[in-house]
Write a protein that holds these residues in place. Sequence first.
Motif, PDB file in Angstrom:
ATOM      1  N   ARG A  23       0.732  -1.295  -0.169  1.00 16.08           N
ATOM      2  CA  ARG A  23      -0.125  -0.060   0.254  1.00 16.08           C
ATOM      3  C   ARG A  23       0.946   1.350  -0.124  1.00 16.08           C
ATOM      4  O   ARG A  23       0.469   2.097  -0.814  1.00 16.08           O
ATOM      5  N   ALA A 150      -1.345   4.213 -10.874  1.00 14.67           N
ATOM      6  CA  ALA A 150      -1.858   4.021  -9.606  1.00 14.67           C
ATOM      7  C   ALA A 150      -2.604   5.015  -8.875  1.00 14.67           C
ATOM      8  O   ALA A 150      -3.304   4.748  -7.922  1.00 14.67           O
ATOM      9  N   GLU A 153      -2.767   6.189  -3.324  1.00 12.48           N
ATOM     10  CA  GLU A 153      -3.721   5.455  -2.369  1.00 12.48           C
ATOM     11  C   GLU A 153      -3.592   6.063  -0.816  1.00 12.48           C
ATOM     12  O   GLU A 153      -4.659   6.117  -0.242  1.00 12.48           O
ATOM     13  N   ALA A 159      -7.012  10.375  -1.323  1.00 11.32           N
ATOM     14  CA  ALA A 159      -7.604   9.514  -0.656  1.00 11.32           C
ATOM     15  C   ALA A 159      -8.572   9.941   0.094  1.00 11.32           C
ATOM     16  O   ALA A 159      -9.712   9.565   0.568  1.00 11.32           O
TER      17      ALA A 159
END
Length: 169
Positions: A23, A150, A153, A159
Amino acid sequence: MQGYGTGAYGLREPRGVRDLARRYALLPLRIFLGVTFVYAGLDKLTDGAFLSASGPGSIGELMRSVRDGSAVPALVDLGLKSPEGFGYALATGELLVGLGALLGLWTRIAALGGALISLTLWLTVSWQSTPYYYGNDLAYLMAWLPLLLAGAEVLSADAFLMSRRRRIR
């Protein structure tokens, strides 16, 4: 433990060290690119010599020196129509891309901007580097691609905004 659990607001929470590492894997890259591009933009904006059409260290001199050896001389010619304007656009673009990456705000758009800046510099300024790995712009281009694919995150405005939208629903 492997996999993801469902946490607050229906967000996926990592379970185990591997998932946590996965992550956060792009965070160091995001910080490096963000700091580097903010620094590059501020350095150009505060350097009076760089933002000139001519003279030592100027964007105009740089573009004239790389024009004939670049992969796309038409890009250099476009910048030579207004070297000062191009210099300000480049510096402002680098600053905005760097801030977007650092904050994780519209990360994919920032990464696209960073990739385009790096691609343009590779095709013009760094093109003459031999062997190719001596030029750093190609490496920056490749570094922006994971963030483009991507996004950000963790520890990002993106986020936060996504979790807020999910709570409102």
